[in-house]
Design an enzyme around this catalytic site. Structure first.
Site, PDB file in Angstrom:
ATOM      1  N   SER A   1       0.834  -1.236   0.106  1.00  0.00           N
ATOM      2  CA  SER A   1       0.164  -0.014   0.059  1.00  0.00           C
ATOM      3  C   SER A   1       0.998   1.087  -0.049  1.00  0.00           C
ATOM      4  O   SER A   1       2.064   1.379   0.232  1.00  0.00           O
ATOM      5  CB  SER A   1      -0.841   0.097   1.333  1.00  0.00           C
ATOM      6  N   LYS A   2       0.048   1.993  -0.382  1.00  0.00           N
ATOM      7  CA  LYS A   2       0.671   3.615  -0.270  1.00  0.00           C
ATOM      8  C   LYS A   2       1.469   3.849   1.124  1.00  0.00           C
ATOM      9  O   LYS A   2       2.546   4.298   1.143  1.00  0.00           O
ATOM     10  CB  LYS A   2      -0.334   4.719  -0.447  1.00  0.00           C
ATOM     11  N   ARG A   3       0.549   3.506   2.069  1.00  0.00           N
ATOM     12  CA  ARG A   3       1.128   3.792   3.406  1.00  0.00           C
ATOM     13  C   ARG A   3       2.463   2.728   3.701  1.00  0.00           C
ATOM     14  O   ARG A   3       3.338   3.532   4.440  1.00  0.00           O
ATOM     15  CB  ARG A   3       0.211   3.330   4.475  1.00  0.00           C
ATOM     16  N   ASP A   4       2.638   1.561   3.101  1.00  0.00           N
ATOM     17  CA  ASP A   4       3.918   0.834   3.350  1.00  0.00           C
ATOM     18  C   ASP A   4       5.188   1.766   2.701  1.00  0.00           C
ATOM     19  O   ASP A   4       6.195   1.943   3.391  1.00  0.00           O
ATOM     20  CB  ASP A   4       3.905  -0.424   2.379  1.00  0.00           C
ATOM     21  N   GLY A   5       4.939   2.546   1.669  1.00  0.00           N
ATOM     22  CA  GLY A   5       5.878   3.214   1.104  1.00  0.00           C
ATOM     23  C   GLY A   5       6.491   4.425   2.087  1.00  0.00           C
ATOM     24  O   GLY A   5       7.535   4.568   2.398  1.00  0.00           O
TER      25      GLY A   5
END
Ligand code: GLU
Length: 506
Positions: A263-267
Site C-alpha cells: 500500500s501507499k502507506r507501506d511506502g
C-alpha cells in the site's frame, strides 16, 4: 486467421499510478507487442465522484516515462474512440435497456432512505451488511415488484431510477483465466449490481463490457482485485453478446509489501516509493514519492516490475524492453502474490546504471546537477566524471553526491576524520607533495600516484595512511572514486588549492 490481438489498460483517473498498475500496463504492453497487436488505453471515468484533476495527465506522463506508449488512446487517437468513457455516455443506455427488455435487468426506484432502511431491516448477526440481491430484490421498489403500468408511469414522470442486473439465483458462472485456469463462482453470492446510474452514467461493470466489445478487445488483463467482479462481466457478455468474441481473461497476482498487499502507506512507513512518479493529491496536498524522482531509470523500473510475477524460466534477471517483448509469455506469469523487495529494486537500478552508456546517462545526470545548482559548461568533463563514478551509483540521485565536488570545492571538510591521526610527519609529507605536484609536467592519475608513493616511501610513511587525508582534502568526506583520478580531473591548480585549504584546518 486468428483474431488480431488488442489489449487495453483501463485506469480510473483517481490518483497516482501504483507499482501494480504499472505492472498491469507492462504485461499488457509486452503481450501486445509480442503478438504484433495493439495496446489501448481507455480512461474509465464514469464515477464522477471519484474524479481527480490531473490524474489522467499523470497516467500518460508515466507511460511516456516508462516507454510504454499506447497505440490508441485519448492522446494517441485511433478508430475506436472516444477513449474516455464519460464521452461515450450515450452509448451505454441502449445496452442496459436491452437487458431490461430481455429480463436480465430491471429498473429500481428505491430512494437512498429506502436503501438505508433495507440495510437496517435485514441486518442480522450472520449478515451485518445485507446487499441488494435475489433474497431481497422482491421486497424492494423496482420493476419486478411493481406493475407494468406503475413502472411506466414512474418512468414517464422521470422518477429517479437505476438499472440493476438480475443475478441468477443458482448458477455456476465459470470462465478460463489464462493464469488461474478454470475459475467458478456461485451467482447467488453476488448482488444485483447497478449497471446504469441515476445520472445516466453507466457503472464500471456495464461500461467495461460494452467497451471491450465495441473496441474489439481480444484479451482483458487486469489486477487480481477485479476477480470478484468477473462473474458479473461474464454474465453481461452472455446476455448482451452471446459470449461471442469475449476476450480471454487474466487476473495478475497482487504485489505484496512487508505486511500483505503493498500500500501507499507501506511506502511512507518503510521509506520506499510505491508510485511510478511523484503524485501530489490535489485535495490534501499530500505527496507520494515516485520511483522516477527517487532516481530510478525507466529501464530498471520496467525490468524489476516484469519480474514481479514473471520469469523466463532461467536465472536471467536483467532484461531490456526488447528482450522482454521477445521472452514474455502469459504461461509464465505466476498466480501467487509477488513480494516487492526494495533492496532488490535498487539492485536492478544499480545494474542498469552500470550497463548504461555514458552518453545516455549524461543528459540525465546533467539535469540533476543543474537542479542542484551546478553549472555545467563542459560536457566532456561530465562524461569523464560519469565514467569514473557510475559504478558507485545505485540511484541516479547518487550522482549528485558522487560528482558535485568536481564542480565545487567542498563546503565542509571532515576534519574529525583526519585530526586524531594527523602528525608532523604527515604535514611534511603533504608539503613536499604539493611542491612536487606544482612542478609535475604530466598531470595524470598514474604520475600523481607514482609520485605520491615515492615520496611516502622516502619519508618512511605508509601510502595507505595518507590516502584518506588526501581524499578528504579533495572531496570533503570519505566517498568518491579513486583519489588520483579525482585529482587528474580537478586539474593541478584546483587540487593544490584544496590541499592547502584543508591542511590549514588539520
Ligand atoms: N477501471 C478499472 C480500474 O480502475 C479497470 C479494471 C479492468 O481492467 O477491467 O482498474
Amino acid at each position: 486467421m486468428s483474431k488480431k490481438v488488442r489489449v487495453r489498460f483501463a485506469p480510473s483517473p483517481t490518483g497516482g499510478l501504483h507499482l501494480g498498475g504499472v505492472r498491469t500496463v507492462l504485461y499488457n504492453y509486452l503481450f501486445a507487442k509480442k503478438n504484433k497487436g495493439d495496446f489501448i488505453v481507455r480512461i474509465e471515468d464514469t464515477d464522477q465522484n471519484r474524479y481527480v484533476p490531473g490524474a489522467e495527465e499523470y497516467i500518460f506522463e508515466t507511460l511516456k516515462w516508462c516507454g510504454l506508449e499506447p497505440d490508441e488512446s485519448v492522446q494517441h487517437g485511433g478508430s475506436y474512440g472516444p477513449y474516455r468513457q464519460s464521452e461515450r455516455k450515450e452509448i451505454y443506455r441502449q445496452y442496459a435497456e436491452k437487458l431490461v427488455a430481455e429480463g436480465h435487468a430491471y429498473y429500481a426506484f428505491d430512494t437512498p432512505e429506502e436503501l438505508e432502511k433495507m440495510r437496517q431491516d435485514f441486518k442480522t448477526a450472520q449478515n451485518p451488511s445485507p446487499q441488494y440481491d435475489h433474497t431481497i430484490r422482491m421486497r424492494m421498489r423496482n420493476s419486478l415488484t411493481l406493475s407494468t403500468e406503475k413502472t411506466k408511469e414512474l418512468l414517464d414522470a422521470g422518477t429517479r431510477q437505476v438499472i440493476r442486473i438480475k443475478m441468477p439465483e443458482k448458477e455456476t458462472v465459470s470462465f478460463t483465466d489464462m493464469i488461474r485456469g478454470e475459475v467458478s463462482f456461485d451467482s447467488s453470492t453476488v448482488d444485483d449490481k447497478v449497471l446504469l446510474k441515476a445520472d445516466g452514467m453507466p457503472t464500471y461493470h456495464l461500461a467495461v463490457v460494452v467497451d471491450d466489445h465495441l473496441m474489439q478487445i481480444s484479451h482483458a488483463f487486469r489486477g487480481e482485485e477485479w476477480l470478484p467482479s468477473a462473474p458479473v462481466h461474464i454474465l453481461l457478455w452472455k446476455y448482451l453478446f452471446g459470449l461471442e468474441n469475449m476476450p480471454q481473461w487474466a487476473h495478475f497476482p497482487l504485489i505484496l509489501g512487508p505486511n500483505g498487499k503493498l500500500s501507499k502507506r507501506d511506502g511512507a512507513k518503510y521509506g520506499f516509493p510505491v508510485f511510478a512518479m511523484n503524485w501530489t493529491d490535489p485535495k490534501t496536498g499530500e505527496l507520494t514519492e515516485g520511483f522516477k524522482e527517487k532516481g530510478f531509470l525507466p529501464e530498471a523500473f520496467i525490468n524489476l516490475l516484469a519480474l514481479l510475477g514473471w520469469n523466463d524460466g532461467t536465472e536471467q534477471e536483467i532484461f531490456s524492453k526488447e528482450e522482454l517483448i521477445e521472452k514474455f509469455s502469459m504461461e509464465r506469469v505466476h498466480s501467487a502474490g509477488a513480494k516487492f523487495d526494495y533492496e532488490k529494486a535498487k539492485w536492478f537500478n544499480h545494474e542498469w546504471i552500470k550497463r548504461m552508456k555514458v552518453e545516455d546517462l549524461n543528459p540525465k545526470v546533467s539535469e540533476l546537477l543543474v537542479q542542484s545548482g551546478i553549472t555545467i559548461t563542459n560536457k566532456d568533463l561530465l562524461d569523464k566524471i560519469i565514467t569514473l563514478v557510475k559504478d558507485r551509483c545505485t540511484l541516479l540521485t547518487d550522482f549528485i553526491q558522487q560528482s558535485t565536488f568536481f564542480f565545487k570545492a567542498p563546503e565542509e571538510v571532515d576534519v574529525d576524520a583526519v585530526k586524531p591521526k594527523w602528525s608532523e610527519a604527515k604535514k611534511l609529507f603533504f608539503a613536499e607533495l604539493i611542491r612536487n605536484y606544482e612542478l609535475a609536467p604530466d598531470w595524470n592519475a598514474h604520475t600523481l600516484e607514482t609520485n605520491f608513493k615515492e615520496i611516502a616511501s622516502v619519508n618512511d610513511l605508509k601510502p595507505g595512511e595518507l590516502m584518506l587525508p588526501f581524499r578528504i582534502m579533495l572531496v570533503g568526506g570519505k566517498f568518491g572514486p579513486g583519489v588520483f583520478e579525482i585529482a587528474e580531473l580537478l586539474g593541478k591548480e584546483e587540487t593544490i588549492k584544496r590541499m592547502q585549504f584543508a591542511i590549514s584546518k588539520f
